[in-house]
Design an enzyme around this catalytic site. Structure first.
Site, short mmCIF file in Angstrom:
data_model
loop_
_atom_site.label_atom_id
_atom_site.label_comp_id
_atom_site.label_asym_id
_atom_site.label_seq_id
_atom_site.Cartn_x
_atom_site.Cartn_y
_atom_site.Cartn_z
CD GLU A 296 17.85 5.55 -10.87
OE1 GLU A 296 17.07 6.19 -11.20
OE2 GLU A 296 17.63 4.26 -10.83
CD GLN A 297 28.12 6.76 -8.82
OE1 GLN A 297 28.95 6.73 -8.05
NE2 GLN A 297 28.39 6.69 -10.11
#
Length: 539
Positions: A374-375
């Site tokens: 989750e960037q």
């Protein structure tokens, strides 16, 4: 004119098809979301992005996929009043295994809502669907042999275990025997199968030689779909392996298409290398791009490049008037929907990492830059060797674990970023984060030795890239931009940087990111973004 590449920047593995007078090309997107880019043209020269069909979790969820995994080599076709898209979601890269799952989805309209995916098999990658003229459908893919010595950066011949063919039914899935129909030539690494039929022959197009400078388009044929397949008398229809001086390199992995009047064209994957800082090496920071060339049929019923060589043309006459428009600066106000040029990484839940609004784009700080899960990174492709990019960022960090700014990003081990962050000694500061090479040397570096303290308020961040040279700038208020940090090596942000072209094979992006490894989800507001080509190439 058709000028190659027709799709500049990271647009590899082109699958081309025609529906009436409309042409469509689907390209790989790997870990970038939404999955698969589909372009449309009426003249084969001017292409417009019309769809990214894999846009929801029941079609694609790549959280946890390593770099250079995700969507490999889609196949786009049209039959029975529908578009058919076949694609692979690769879940593992390094080591003996690939864990490649192959799916089919369909849609009556190219930009409509595509059907829920149907799992076909997981025996390998580069899937393809052939619609025979008797109505039967045939599914192909490369079989991956995990017992071979192939790894992520060493795609050994023994791991590429032939092209599998099996009949596929929409109601029953794969049916009948599965057969290995083609092992390829001595160049090896045989992949990317596509079938078409002409004058009683089944023609099998494949790519060989790996996806770097040995790459080639190989053609074989048979009077039976199951073979045996006879290889082209020249083995390859296209390859620049023996012509390092040619401007288009790494040519391979494409598909044949005919115009309504029977003229032949062939798509292909390509790269345009630049030299490194010392004037040596061949680096492709734009990644693998898409080209197109004219082909003709010989008296022997074999396909050849119209120019009589194995090297594709850099430019050729298209089907319509020449487009002489100069490349224009692209300014995005970031209000409303996310502009179509931009993508993000892996997740089907973009609301977790960004939102749009009247003031601009808000990035929600999540995991670290380079995370596989989750960037918060939103970026567009680098399409030019010489370009400027800039954005304005409002961000008030309270911890060194919070950072946001402007990034040139290839993958987790290849990026440069100018960030706003916080240091106890100075308060709000600017830093440069850099990672220039795949592991084991891919450690985070700080090219700006001393952080630069900055006052409160929005910060204008910009970057100028000229081939292998990259320089960041910043400005406060109405001040003129000031260079910050050293000139960085942009050539390492390329397929060939770090472990080399078979260690990763996507392309460079430029965009905005935010992270908050404290878990507080600090937010950064980006009010505008500009991308300006400077080298005269199409944007």
């Amino acid at each position: 004119m058709i000028r190659n590449p027709i799709l500049p920047g990271f647009n590899p593995d082109p699958s081309i098809c025609r529906v009436g007078e409309d042409y469509y090309i689907a390209t790989s997107t790997f870990e970038w979301y939404p999955g698969v880019q589909i372009f449309h043209s009426r003249d084969l020269a001017n292409w417009t992005l019309v769809a990214r069909p894999l846009d929801r979790a029941d079609l694609l969820d790549m959280r946890g996929n390593p770099d250079s995994c995700g969507i490999w080599a889609p196949c786009l076709s049209y039959a029975d009043g529908r578009f058919w898209l076949v694609y692979t979601d690769v879940k593992r890269f390094d080591g003996a295994f690939k864990d490649a799952h192959n799916y089919i989805t369909t849609c009556a309209q190219i930009d409509g809502r595509w059907s829920d995916r149907i799992h076909v098999n997981s025996s390998g990658f580069d899937p393809s669907l052939f619609h025979d003229d008797d109505g039967r459908k045939w599914f192909m893919n490369v079989r991956w042999n995990h017992r071979g010595p192939g790894t992520g950066c060493n795609p050994s011949h023994d791991s590429f275990d032939g092209i599998l063919l099996q009949e596929w039914s929409e109601t029953d899935g794969l049916i009948g025997p599965v057969q290995n129909i083609y092992d390829g030539t001595e160049r090896g690494l045989t992949e990317a199968p596509h079938l078409f039929k002409r004058n009683g022959y089944y023609y099998l197009t494949t790519a060989e030689g790996g996806t770097s400078f040995e790459h080639a388009v190989t053609l074989a044929r048979s009077t039976s779909i199951f073979g045996p397949y006879e290889t082209h008398p020249d083995h390859h229809v296209m390859s620049t392996r023996d012509h390092p001086e040619h401007p288009l390199q790494r040519t391979g992995h494409g598909q044949y298409v005919e115009t309504p009047d029977g003229a032949g064209f062939h798509s292909f994957l390509m790269g345009r290398p630049i030299s490194g800082p010392d004037g040596t090496g061949r680096f492709c920071p734009l990644g693998r791009e898409t080209g197109l060339d004219r082909v003709i049929w010989g008296a022997d019923d074999w396909l050849y490049l119209a120019n009589g060589s194995l090297c594709p043309d850099a430019a050729l006459t298209g089907l319509g008037p020449a487009d002489t428009a100069a490349p224009q600066v692209k300014t995005y106000d970031l209000k409303g929907d996310l502009p179509s040029d931009f993508q993000w990484l892996r997740t089907p839940e973009p609301a977790r990492i960004f939102r749009t609004g009247d003031a601009g784009l808000t990035l929600i700080g999540r995991e670290s830059i380079g995370s596989w899960f989750e960037q918060s990174l939103v970026a567009r492709r680098q399409e030019n060797f010489v370009y400027d990019a800039d954005t304005t960022c409002a961000f008030d960090p309270t911890s060194y674990q919070q950072a946001a700014g402007l990034v040139t990003y290839y993958n987790r081990f290849k990026f440069h970023a100018l960030v706003i962050t916080w240091e106890a000694e100075f308060g709000r500061v600017l830093r440069i984060l850099s990672c220039a090479g795949d592991y084991p040397d891919g450690e985070l570096q700080y090219p700006l030795i001393d952080p630069v303290p900055i006052a409160s308020g929005p910060v204008h961040l910009s970057v100028k890239t000229d081939h292998h040279r990259q320089q960041f700038y910043y400005a406060m208020g109405s001040d003129a931009p000031t260079p910050i940090g050293p000139v960085l090596d942009a050539s390492l942000l390329s397929d060939e940087g770090g472990r080399g072209a078979h260690g990763s094979f996507t392309g460079n992006f430029v965009g905005m990111f935010a992270m908050d490894t404290s878990g507080a989800a600090a937010e950064a507001m980006f009010s505008a973004f500009t991308y300006q080509p400077r080298d005269g190439a199409p944007a």
